[in-house]
Write an enzyme that holds these catalytic residues in place. Structure first.
Site, PDB file in Angstrom:
ATOM      1  N   HIS A 121       0.870  -1.181   0.000  1.00  0.00           N
ATOM      2  CA  HIS A 121       0.000   0.000   0.000  1.00  0.00           C
ATOM      3  C   HIS A 121       0.907   1.231   0.000  1.00  0.00           C
ATOM      4  CE1 HIS A 121      -2.737   2.955   1.868  1.00  0.00           C
ATOM      5  NE2 HIS A 121      -3.737   2.173   1.517  1.00  0.00           N
ATOM      6  N   ASP A 198       3.408  -4.311   8.110  1.00  0.00           N
ATOM      7  CA  ASP A 198       2.189  -3.524   7.969  1.00  0.00           C
ATOM      8  C   ASP A 198       1.014  -4.485   8.162  1.00  0.00           C
ATOM      9  OD1 ASP A 198      -0.054  -2.196   7.157  1.00  0.00           O
ATOM     10  OD2 ASP A 198       0.745  -1.546   5.218  1.00  0.00           O
ATOM     11  N   GLN A 201      -4.298  -4.685   7.283  1.00  0.00           N
ATOM     12  CA  GLN A 201      -5.339  -5.637   6.876  1.00  0.00           C
ATOM     13  C   GLN A 201      -5.257  -6.927   7.691  1.00  0.00           C
ATOM     14  OE1 GLN A 201      -7.753  -4.930   4.762  1.00  0.00           O
ATOM     15  NE2 GLN A 201      -6.935  -2.997   3.991  1.00  0.00           N
ATOM     16  N   LYS A 224     -10.117  -0.012  10.699  1.00  0.00           N
ATOM     17  CA  LYS A 224     -10.368  -1.272   9.991  1.00  0.00           C
ATOM     18  C   LYS A 224     -10.709  -2.382  10.983  1.00  0.00           C
ATOM     19  CE  LYS A 224      -7.020  -0.028   6.439  1.00  0.00           C
ATOM     20  NZ  LYS A 224      -7.786   0.454   5.298  1.00  0.00           N
ATOM     21  N   CYS A 360      -4.724   2.467  -3.663  1.00  0.00           N
ATOM     22  CA  CYS A 360      -3.479   2.984  -3.070  1.00  0.00           C
ATOM     23  C   CYS A 360      -2.336   1.989  -3.262  1.00  0.00           C
ATOM     24  CB  CYS A 360      -3.651   3.330  -1.590  1.00  0.00           C
ATOM     25  SG  CYS A 360      -4.902   4.579  -1.324  1.00  0.00           S
TER      26      CYS A 360
HETATM   27  N1  PMP Z   1      -1.608  -0.471   4.860  1.00  0.00           N
HETATM   28  C1  PMP Z   1      -2.587  -1.179   4.275  1.00  0.00           C
HETATM   29  C2  PMP Z   1      -2.282  -2.566   3.767  1.00  0.00           C
HETATM   30  C3  PMP Z   1      -3.856  -0.626   4.147  1.00  0.00           C
HETATM   31  O1  PMP Z   1      -4.828  -1.345   3.559  1.00  0.00           O
HETATM   32  C4  PMP Z   1      -4.101   0.684   4.661  1.00  0.00           C
HETATM   33  C5  PMP Z   1      -5.464   1.333   4.555  1.00  0.00           C
HETATM   34  N2  PMP Z   1      -6.108   1.182   3.320  1.00  0.00           N
HETATM   35  C6  PMP Z   1      -3.050   1.367   5.272  1.00  0.00           C
HETATM   36  C7  PMP Z   1      -1.824   0.762   5.361  1.00  0.00           C
HETATM   37  C8  PMP Z   1      -3.242   2.754   5.827  1.00  0.00           C
HETATM   38  O2  PMP Z   1      -4.008   2.740   7.009  1.00  0.00           O
HETATM   39  P1  PMP Z   1      -4.634   4.058   7.652  1.00  0.00           P
HETATM   40  O3  PMP Z   1      -5.900   4.290   6.894  1.00  0.00           O
HETATM   41  O4  PMP Z   1      -4.909   3.729   9.079  1.00  0.00           O
HETATM   42  O5  PMP Z   1      -3.676   5.155   7.559  1.00  0.00           O
END
Ligand code: PMP
Length: 402
Positions: A121, A198, A201, A224, A360
């Protein structure tokens, strides 16, 4: 289609509210709906009397501080950290990763190598890309195999003696595959590199045991995890936390300051400058307590059955190409001869809340040779009827488009 009712659906009032508006919510990987206990905790905090934390001796201040620190304890338990001192509250997973990319910059010298993967991401790509540019580091990108897993043979080749840091996702937000973390972390550790996972998810689907996983840092996101938005968690091993430089400066992170110099608190409070998202943290505490009390095996079985049903339905659609070989939680796809933005439009018109776009992860979509994809993602509150409505809307839309 099997009905697959979710025993937990009624805990989430938004599902009924959305249904009353004709909406079917299948976008939980972007953000999840909140259980009533989280909404109640937020309302209780604000209606009893908001107060700042770690500062005041008065009753509301003490109450807020106690509730805030209770969430740190819940998060430490939830992630199987060794103690609360390993948990830093941030304003999201994105901020936690930026904290690391600034906080660790003193650890690197020009020519050192950072390693990420092709499926990251932007939140786990851009902070490292920009750090590499600031410091003249080399950023290596681990390629994927045809299923959407990081290729371990290539990883063994690219993670070498100059690797100082490995930062990878546990579960891709596009490909829905668990990544081979144990093997990757072992490769990085063998080179003495720092490791960042990270878990934005991954943390949502099953319990974590960070001590067993053995990463230096782990990042996840409240919104999430069925909690409020504006809050993230950063876990660090004590030895790794001690290597972080302070990065944001302000109230409550200082031990002593004069006009020209200061001494800062260690983690966690030294990395929580200014007023934190107090209500959000307290609400996250309620979400974690809710999750902890759910029957984990039953939730996992429900999510797996729904996911299997989603994949079975998608596999019956002619010309549909799944991205990777998803294992859990979501499926992203494109359909031959159909623009995914047109399809998304027709699904939206029918009240189906799914996500279209690059998710993203622009470089990943580039590598896959596409500019956008539709993603259906599941929460523990989704049921077979949600999927039935999605597939019926998809049939309708494809009937118009092809
Ligand atoms: N890493 C991953 C794999 C994500 O899916 C996301 C959110 N789409 C993020 C990081 C960013 O998270 P946040 O919205 O809490 O900043």
């Amino acid at each position: 289609m099997v009905p697959l009712p979710s025993p937990w659906r009624a805990d989430f009032p938004a599902l009924a509210a959305l249904a009353a508006e004709g909406q079917t919510y299948l976008d939980s990987a972007a953000t999840a709906q909140k259980p009533q206990v989280v909404i109640d905790r937020l309302s209780q905090y604000y209606s009893q009397g908001a107060a700042n934390v770690h500062r005041a001796q008065h009753l509301p201040g003490e109450r807020a501080t106690r509730a805030f620190e209770a969430c740190r304890a819940s998060a430490a338990r939830w992630l199987k950290a060794s103690d609360c001192g390993q948990i830093i509250f941030t304003r999201g997973a994105t901020e936690a990763l930026n904290l690391l990319a600034y906080g660790l910059q003193g650890q690197f010298q020009a020519g050192d190598e950072l390693v990420i993967s092709a499926l990251e991401h932007h939140a786990n790509l851009l902070p490292w890309q920009q750090l590499a540019r600031r410091q003249g580091l080399t950023l290596h990108v681990l390629p994927l195999d045809e299923h959407g897993s990081i290729d371990l043979d290539q990883a063994a080749r690219l993670i070498g003696p100059r690797t100082r840091l490995l930062a990878v996702s546990q579960l891709s937000n596009v490909l829905g595959r668990w990544q081979p973390l144990d093997a990757l972390l072992a490769l990085a550790r063998a080179q003495g590199a720092l490791t960042v996972v990270d878990g934005a998810q991954g943390a949502v689907h099953g319990r974590q045991d960070l001590q067993a996983l053995g990463c230096d840092f782990y990042v996840c996101s409240s919104h999430k995890l069925y909690g409020p938005d504006g809050v993230g968690l950063l876990y660090g091993r004590h030895k790794a936390l001690a290597r972080l430089q302070h990065w944001q400066f302000g109230g409550e992170m200082v031990l002593h300051t004069g006009y020209v110099d200061a001494q800062f608190r260690p983690a966690p409070l030294g990395f929580e400058a200014g007023t934190p998202p107090i209500a959000g943290v307290i609400g996250l505490g309620a979400a974690l307590d809710y999750l902890e009390n759910l029957p984990g095996a039953a939730v996992a079985a429900h999510e797996a059955a729904l996911h299997a049903q989603l994949l079975a339905g998608l596999s019956a659609i002619p010309g549909l190409r799944l991205l990777g070989n998803p294992e859990i939680a979501l499926a992203s796809f494109v359909i031959e001869g159909v623009h995914s933005a047109d399809l998304a439009h027709l699904l939206t018109d029918q009240g189906i809340a799914v996500r279209n776009g690059h998710h993203c992860a622009m470089p990943l979509l580039d590598r896959l040779g596409i500019s956008g994809a539709l993603r259906v993602s599941l929460g523990l509150y989704n049921d077979g009827d949600d999927l039935a409505r999605f597939f019926s809307a998809l049939d309708q839309a494809l009937g118009l488009l092809r």
